[in-house]
Design an enzyme around this catalytic site. Structure first.
Site, short mmCIF file in Angstrom:
data_model
loop_
_atom_site.label_atom_id
_atom_site.label_comp_id
_atom_site.label_asym_id
_atom_site.label_seq_id
_atom_site.Cartn_x
_atom_site.Cartn_y
_atom_site.Cartn_z
N GLY A 191 29.65 -19.32 -9.08
CA GLY A 191 29.98 -20.45 -9.94
C GLY A 191 29.07 -21.64 -9.79
N PRO A 192 27.76 -21.44 -9.54
CA PRO A 192 26.89 -22.59 -9.27
C PRO A 192 26.67 -23.51 -10.47
CG PRO A 192 25.57 -20.60 -9.50
CD PRO A 192 27.01 -20.17 -9.48
N VAL A 193 26.91 -23.00 -11.69
CA VAL A 193 26.78 -23.87 -12.87
C VAL A 193 28.14 -24.17 -13.49
CG1 VAL A 193 24.40 -23.20 -13.38
CG2 VAL A 193 26.26 -21.90 -14.40
N ALA A 194 29.21 -23.91 -12.73
CA ALA A 194 30.57 -24.36 -13.09
C ALA A 194 30.96 -24.03 -14.52
CB ALA A 194 30.71 -25.86 -12.83
N LYS A 195 30.93 -22.74 -14.84
CA LYS A 195 31.33 -22.26 -16.17
C LYS A 195 30.52 -22.90 -17.30
CE LYS A 195 36.09 -21.42 -14.66
NZ LYS A 195 37.52 -21.73 -14.87
N GLY A 196 29.28 -23.25 -16.99
CA GLY A 196 28.41 -23.84 -18.00
C GLY A 196 28.52 -25.35 -18.11
N TYR A 229 36.79 -5.43 -11.44
CA TYR A 229 36.23 -5.92 -12.71
C TYR A 229 36.37 -4.83 -13.78
CZ TYR A 229 33.92 -9.54 -9.85
OH TYR A 229 33.64 -10.57 -9.00
N LEU A 275 27.67 -27.38 -15.89
CA LEU A 275 26.43 -27.90 -15.32
C LEU A 275 25.26 -27.30 -16.07
CD1 LEU A 275 27.42 -27.81 -11.54
CD2 LEU A 275 27.07 -29.85 -12.96
#
Length: 306
Positions: free
Chosen positions: A198-203, A51, A205
């Site tokens: 990625g639980p909110v899928a790039k926003g 990163y 969700l």
């Protein structure tokens, strides 16, 4: 914040954790986000040597001065990079892993890494050599435990059979239910924990998910078409209200599978951090709602990534 055991290790991590890739290179801003996460009860921070070509580890290390004992720290290895030329190549060799861990320790300003993860993996790798490197690092005290960060089912299965991994980091969300088909139950049976990124899928969700779809998914997402995404998110948004945001719903869904130890989200602002932490105030996700969420999305399977 609730804590969950990582595999059969002595690590107990917060059910929500901070992925540091999105912190950026402003040290003051990054420290504000990290301090906010720790103050909210998050105790797991996840970074990687690649990163910002090492700079992210340096920023995390500086931000944790005086607070290292509050944190379970994870980083990753396997991408042999050149900071000056801004390029890298895949290198899961024992020699590179054992040398690079010392660089991560230096950048993070710490004597040990709690969870060291292979940052990828293919079936063409010298897997036994890679495993040997991690096992030796545990014995030598540089790392406490190790895992892999991969979405390749065939690679994951090799490490389940041949190594002492305690965790697998993989992409998992209501918009990426691929792990449900062949990986989550396998890992749970073998007492290996999932760190869900990625639980909110790039926003997508989130409460403004339709807007995010228009910004980031004009060509669709995975095997979902653009229109299908809009329809699914529109259906999901029917379940939100004053008590629960779509972010909270998405995080609760991921955490409802027993294999998942933590939902790892990124934040580039303190506002994003607060939006995700709002899950703590939401009512519990009951089984009937979970089943409804599954009906309103559709499962997909791994195809290219094997």
């Amino acid at each position: 914040m609730n804590k969950r055991q990582v595999g059969d290790s002595s690590l107990y991590i917060s059910e929500m954790s901070l992925g540091c890739m999105s912190l950026g290179t402003n040290e003051a801003k990054a420290k504000e986000i990290i301090d906010g996460a720790l103050d909210a009860g998050i105790n797991y921070l996840d970074t990687a040597d690649l990163y910002d070509f090492g700079e992210n580890e340096e920023i995390v290390g500086k931000a944790l001065k005086g607070r290292r004992d509050e944190v379970i720290l994870g980083t990753k290895v396997g991408n042999h990079f050149n900071k000056e030329q801004k390029d890298w190549y895949w290198d899961p060799s024992k020699a590179y892993i054992k040398e690079e861990v010392k660089e991560s320790l230096r950048r993070l300003q710490t004597d040990y890494i709690d969870l060291y993860q292979l940052h990828g993996g293919t079936m063409d790798d010298p897997i036994d050599e890679t495993i040997e490197a991690f096992d030796e690092l545990v014995q030598e005290g540089y790392i406490r435990y190790y895992g892999i960060s991969s979405i390749r089912p065939n690679v994951i299965k090799q490490y389940v059979e041949r190594s002492s991994i305690v965790s697998v980091m993989m992409q998992y969300s209501l918009l990426d239910r691929r792990p449900e088909e062949e990986i989550l139950d396998l890992l749970h049976t073998n007492n290996i924990s999932v760190l869900a990124r990625g639980p909110v899928a790039k926003g997508m969700l989130s409460n403004n998910g339709i807007q995010k779809v228009e910004q980031k998914a004009q060509q669709g997402h995975l095997s979902y078409s653009h229109d299908e995404l809009k329809n699914m998110i529109g259906n999901l948004q029917k379940h939100i209200g004053e008590e629960r945001s779509l972010q909270a719903l998405a995080l609760q869904y991921v955490l409802s599978h027993p294999a998942v130890a933590s939902a790892v989200f990124g934040a580039s602002t303190t506002e994003q951090l607060k939006e995700n932490i709002s899950m703590l105030d939401a009512p519990e996700l009951d089984p009937s709602l979970r089943a409804q969420l599954q009906q309103e999305t559709r499962p997909i399977v791994y195809q290219n990534h094997r």
